[in-house]
Each structure stands twice: as C-alpha cells, then as structure tokens.
Design a protein around this motif. Sequence first.
Motif, PDB file in Angstrom:
ATOM      1  N   TRP A  75       5.212   1.746  -9.177  1.00  0.00           N
ATOM      2  CA  TRP A  75       4.137   2.528  -9.824  1.00  0.00           C
ATOM      3  C   TRP A  75       3.701   3.698  -8.959  1.00  0.00           C
ATOM      4  N   LEU A  76       3.972   3.630  -7.653  1.00  0.00           N
ATOM      5  CA  LEU A  76       3.603   4.736  -6.759  1.00  0.00           C
ATOM      6  C   LEU A  76       4.580   5.906  -6.870  1.00  0.00           C
ATOM      7  N   GLY A  82       2.347  11.932  -9.757  1.00  0.00           N
ATOM      8  CA  GLY A  82       2.217  10.600  -9.208  1.00  0.00           C
ATOM      9  C   GLY A  82       1.452  10.625  -7.895  1.00  0.00           C
ATOM     10  N   PRO A  83       1.107   9.438  -7.378  1.00  0.00           N
ATOM     11  CA  PRO A  83       0.222   9.361  -6.225  1.00  0.00           C
ATOM     12  C   PRO A  83       0.861   9.645  -4.865  1.00  0.00           C
ATOM     13  N   VAL A  84       2.188   9.558  -4.757  1.00  0.00           N
ATOM     14  CA  VAL A  84       2.791   9.645  -3.425  1.00  0.00           C
ATOM     15  C   VAL A  84       3.812  10.786  -3.347  1.00  0.00           C
ATOM     16  N   SER A  94       0.863  -1.174   0.000  1.00  0.00           N
ATOM     17  CA  SER A  94       0.000   0.000   0.000  1.00  0.00           C
ATOM     18  C   SER A  94       0.897   1.219   0.000  1.00  0.00           C
ATOM     19  N   SER A  95       0.311   2.378  -0.128  1.00  0.00           N
ATOM     20  CA  SER A  95       1.145   3.579  -0.115  1.00  0.00           C
ATOM     21  C   SER A  95       1.788   3.777   1.248  1.00  0.00           C
ATOM     22  N   LEU A 131      -0.633   9.104 -17.595  1.00  0.00           N
ATOM     23  CA  LEU A 131       0.474   9.181 -16.642  1.00  0.00           C
ATOM     24  C   LEU A 131       1.784   8.713 -17.287  1.00  0.00           C
ATOM     25  N   ILE A 186      -2.072   1.925 -14.020  1.00  0.00           N
ATOM     26  CA  ILE A 186      -1.987   3.372 -14.201  1.00  0.00           C
ATOM     27  C   ILE A 186      -2.383   3.753 -15.622  1.00  0.00           C
ATOM     28  N   ASN A 226      -4.535  -2.557  -8.392  1.00  0.00           N
ATOM     29  CA  ASN A 226      -3.306  -1.879  -7.985  1.00  0.00           C
ATOM     30  C   ASN A 226      -2.288  -1.886  -9.119  1.00  0.00           C
ATOM     31  N   HIS A 229       6.473  12.370  -6.491  1.00  0.00           N
ATOM     32  CA  HIS A 229       5.322  12.469  -7.393  1.00  0.00           C
ATOM     33  C   HIS A 229       5.608  13.282  -8.652  1.00  0.00           C
ATOM     34  N   ARG A 262       3.823  12.155 -13.468  1.00  0.00           N
ATOM     35  CA  ARG A 262       3.589  13.472 -12.876  1.00  0.00           C
ATOM     36  C   ARG A 262       2.151  13.879 -13.190  1.00  0.00           C
TER      37      ARG A 262
END
Length: 308
Positions: free
Chosen positions: A194-195, A201-203, A16-17, A86, A82, A79, A207, A199
């Motif tokens: 992938w996290l 990005g999710p984290v 998970s993130s 992206l 994307i 999960n 990101h 740009r």
Amino acid sequence: MLPAHALVSSVLALFSSEVFSLHADRCVAPEPAPALRVASFTPSDCSLAQTVPGPLWQPTTVRRIPVVVHLISDTACANGNISDALVHSQITVLNEDFRALTGTPGAAGVDSKLEFFLATEDPAGNPTTGIQRYCNTTWYQDQGSYWNTLAWDPTRYLNLYTNSAGGSRGYVPFLPADPSGAVGQPQDRVVINWLAFGRVGPVVPYHQGRTVTHEVGHYLGLFHTYYAGCGIATAPDCYTTGDRICDTAPNVTSHKGCPVGLTSCGGEPVPVQNYMELTDDACMTGFTAEQVQRMRCTLASYRSTLAQ
Ligand SMILES: [Zn+2]
C-alpha cells in the motif's frame, strides 16, 4: 516455487515506511526456475520458454479488464486504509501507461490497447464500486490464505490486493503460463504494498503508481527485462533467452534510481525506462511493441475470459 511470504520475516509486525525503504527495490514475483523453463508447459506464442510475435498479437482492438481492489488494512483499520480517491488515481495511471496516452508520463511507450476499470458488477451481478475493504492484521501482514476467502472469480476479474506485500513493493505469485495450473484459481492475484500504491503515493520514489503497472505486466505474462541474464541479443534467439523479448535490450540485474548511459551484456543499453525494470517510478516510460504483443497473447491464451 518459493511463496513470497517465505522471503520475509517478523519485522513486518513493525512495518513502517522506514522498513519499506529497506525492501523497496524488491519485486518478489517468482519467475520460474531454470528447469521449469524448458519443462512441460502449455505450448503457446507466449509460454514460459518463448515469445512468438505475430499479426495475431498486434494491439488492434481495445480490451477492457475489470479490476476488483481489495484494500487490506490492519485490524485497527489504520495502516493500509487508503482512500477511494487513491484507488481511482491508480486505475488512471494504469490506463495512462497501458494506453501510452499523449501528455502523460507513459506517453513514450507502446499503446497496448488494454484498459482497466473498477468492476461495476460483483460476481453475483450486484452493483459495486469495485473496492472492497477489510481490517485484519494477519492479512495485512500478507499471511494466511486470505485470497481463498476474498477472491472474486479470477477468470473474470483482476484481483488486486493492497497490504504490506510481505515487505516487497509487490508481486504476483506466478506467471500465467506457469504449468502449475494456478491461473484462474483463487491464488491468482496481484499484491501491492500500500506504500507503493496510487498517485501520489506516500513513499518517494515509488509514488507514481508504477509498481502496479509493473506487476500487472507480470500478471499479463511479462518477465523482468533482466530475467535469465544476457541471453542472445539477436533474433531468433532473443525470443527464447533472457526475457523472451527481442526489442528489450538484455541486461543482467535490476537497477534503482534512474541511471543514465548504463550498458550491459556487451554494450547493450540497459532498458532502465522499461516498466519491467525496478527503477524509480519517474524513470519508467513504457512497454515495448513486443512486450505488448506478449501481453495480448497472454490475455488470449491464458486469460481468455478476463477482458471485455
Ligand atoms: Zn517484478
């Protein structure tokens, strides 16, 4: 050399993130063990042991590198699944950073005249978007030798995979000058969590797409700026110690965030803004002139059929 997935644990099943944040400071590209640095290697101006900058490696011509992005999500295609948009944003970031484009976050760097584009022809010569999608939890967990199934000719394409990257932010499995002979083989790849992709990005703070810039730097022969400790900061020894580059100040360890005013190795300013550090995406602003030369040398010496 330690395979990257030997470093990770079954915690990835619960990826998970939050888990990502625990490991987010890690790039697990396995730089060569000390013994290997002076062992047998293909002599070149950009071997594991040394960098020899020179007119030949100046970025005088634009070289364009085709990229195939293999997007690996879990078996439910949830999960890691994307968007194409992206992916396109990530290619844009690569070009901003490697070309040091005016008005972009990478403008402060040196223009390598290296460009990247999504492949328009697959290995069989058919039209392609350059984006491949797979839903396979084992591969998503960065397990199984998926590259043997999925790789497009690594001598002609930069194979970039997104999955959980074994819990790291990303890695390449070896540097191209590695004497193992793995360059150009199916395992020759760039793997990105992938996290930490695209740009925006999710984290946060990874990101802005800089993880890919960093890993492609390894793919083109660059060491971490903090590799092998302080070394000797003056020429010519700085070409054979530390990161084998003289215009990156030596430092002893990686950094997070964007620390100001740090010094290392006897007062040298820590190059926290270099893409080959591990600071926040927004902190990084460029490659140096000699890093660019080492990448141009690597492209010619070890990846001679890759660029167009
Ligand atoms: Zn790295």
